[in-house]
Design an enzyme around this catalytic site. Structure first.
Site, short mmCIF file in Angstrom:
data_model
loop_
_atom_site.label_atom_id
_atom_site.label_comp_id
_atom_site.label_asym_id
_atom_site.label_seq_id
_atom_site.Cartn_x
_atom_site.Cartn_y
_atom_site.Cartn_z
CE LYS A 10 -47.56 25.96 26.80
NZ LYS A 10 -47.14 26.29 25.36
CE1 TYR A 50 -48.70 22.06 22.53
CE2 TYR A 50 -47.61 21.00 23.49
CZ TYR A 50 -47.96 21.97 22.98
OH TYR A 50 -47.59 23.50 24.01
CG PHE A 58 -40.12 23.60 17.05
CD1 PHE A 58 -41.50 23.48 17.96
CD2 PHE A 58 -40.18 24.76 16.30
CE1 PHE A 58 -42.43 23.96 17.49
CE2 PHE A 58 -41.81 24.77 15.78
CZ PHE A 58 -42.79 24.45 16.76
NE ARG A 91 -55.10 31.67 19.73
CZ ARG A 91 -53.92 30.51 19.89
NH1 ARG A 91 -54.41 29.68 21.10
NH2 ARG A 91 -53.15 30.89 19.33
CB THR A 97 -47.15 31.43 19.10
OG1 THR A 97 -48.81 30.84 19.15
CG2 THR A 97 -46.91 30.09 19.75
NE ARG A 108 -49.57 31.40 24.49
CZ ARG A 108 -49.57 31.07 23.59
NH1 ARG A 108 -49.99 31.50 22.32
NH2 ARG A 108 -49.97 29.83 24.11
CG ASN A 122 -45.55 30.31 24.73
OD1 ASN A 122 -46.36 29.09 25.40
ND2 ASN A 122 -46.14 29.93 23.14
CG HIS A 125 -52.26 24.44 25.60
ND1 HIS A 125 -51.57 25.10 23.72
CD2 HIS A 125 -53.31 24.38 25.39
CE1 HIS A 125 -53.25 24.60 23.32
NE2 HIS A 125 -54.00 24.19 24.34
CD GLU A 136 -55.87 21.89 22.91
OE1 GLU A 136 -55.06 22.23 21.88
OE2 GLU A 136 -56.32 22.63 23.86
N1 UDP Z 1 -43.71 26.98 18.99
C1 UDP Z 1 -42.42 26.91 19.59
N2 UDP Z 1 -42.30 28.15 18.32
C2 UDP Z 1 -42.86 27.85 17.13
C3 UDP Z 1 -44.11 27.61 17.29
C4 UDP Z 1 -44.57 27.05 18.27
O1 UDP Z 1 -41.25 27.02 20.60
O2 UDP Z 1 -42.69 28.48 15.88
C5 UDP Z 1 -44.63 26.05 20.80
C6 UDP Z 1 -44.66 27.46 21.82
O3 UDP Z 1 -44.65 26.63 22.94
C7 UDP Z 1 -46.46 27.14 21.70
C8 UDP Z 1 -46.82 25.70 21.12
O4 UDP Z 1 -45.53 25.05 19.90
O5 UDP Z 1 -47.26 27.81 22.73
C9 UDP Z 1 -47.65 25.02 20.07
O6 UDP Z 1 -47.90 26.15 19.45
P1 UDP Z 1 -48.77 26.20 18.58
O7 UDP Z 1 -48.43 26.93 17.08
O8 UDP Z 1 -50.63 25.93 18.64
O9 UDP Z 1 -49.66 27.95 19.70
P2 UDP Z 1 -50.22 28.10 20.61
O10 UDP Z 1 -51.65 27.92 20.07
O11 UDP Z 1 -50.25 27.61 21.47
O12 UDP Z 1 -50.82 29.57 20.40
MG MG Z 2 -52.07 25.66 19.19
#
Ligand code: UDP
Ligand code: MG
Length: 171
Positions: A10, A50, A58, A91, A97, A108, A122, A125, A136
């Site tokens: 990112k 997204y 957010f 992952r 996350t 992360r 973080n 992705h 994706e």
């Molecule tokens: N995110 C955030 N606050 C939250 C949850 C998610 O800012 O409470 C952001 C974060 O950058 C995250 C992205 O939204 O990577 C996508 O969220 P997801 O739940 O898909 O998490 P990921 O798959 O990236 O772990």
């Molecule tokens: Mg995700």
């Protein structure tokens, strides 16, 4: 199971010069990189990526974040990793996350932060499961940008030039 997963470094990861560190960490998995590019992220691409987050408070900041508007880096590095257990291996290395809850030795956990507005910056992705990976990868890459055949593709003619497109578009 041999699988593939999308990884994005990112805009915060690029701004913090973390590309080398992240690629080194990911090389621990012994997975193969089968596609990579540096690419601009349009609002349209960000919204599609997204789309399941639309109702989150957010969401606006999340789009600004992935489009690079918070980091003056209007690009991400996109990659497809391929091999045994690719999705869970990446992952696992990425970590949770929320960077404050992520294992401190995960990518992360080591490099992420929470902004004063509450967005989790973080740094990477990575796809959550097989279905998300397919959606994706098809969204970020065309068949010809990937060096192995991951999903069925068909050849179409555009201005007399032939090119390959996904036989079934991303959902
Ligand atoms: N995110 C955030 N606050 C939250 C949850 C998610 O800012 O409470 C952001 C974060 O950058 C995250 C992205 O939204 O990577 C996508 O969220 P997801 O739940 O898909 O998490 P990921 O798959 O990236 O772990
Ligand atoms: Mg995700």
């Amino acid at each position: 199971m041999i699988e593939q997963t999308l990884v994005l470094i990112k805009p915060d990861g690029l701004k913090k010069s973390l590309t080398g560190n992240i690629l080194t960490r990911l090389s621990e998995t012994k997975l193969e990189i089968v596609a990579t590019k540096i690419t601009r992220v349009s609002r349209e691409l960000a919204g599609e990526h997204y789309k399941h987050m639309k109702d989150k408070p957010f969401y606006g900041e999340l789009i600004e974040y992935i489009c690079g508007e918070l980091h003056q880096r209007r690009k991400v590095m996109a990659m497809v990793y391929w091999g045994e257990g690719a999705i869970s291996k990446v992952r696992q290395l990425a970590g949770a996350t929320n960077p404050e809850e992520a294992d401190p030795v995960s990518i992360r956990g080591a490099y992420g932060r929470i902004t004063t507005k509450g967005v989790y910056e973080n740094v990477i992705h990575t796809s959550r499961d097989k279905e998300e990976a397919e959606r994706e990868i098809k969204l970020w890459f065309s068949p010809e940008e990937i060096i192995v055949d991951l999903y069925p593709a068909r050849t179409v003619e555009v201005n007399k030039a032939k090119k390959k497109v996904w036989a079934q578009e991303h959902q």
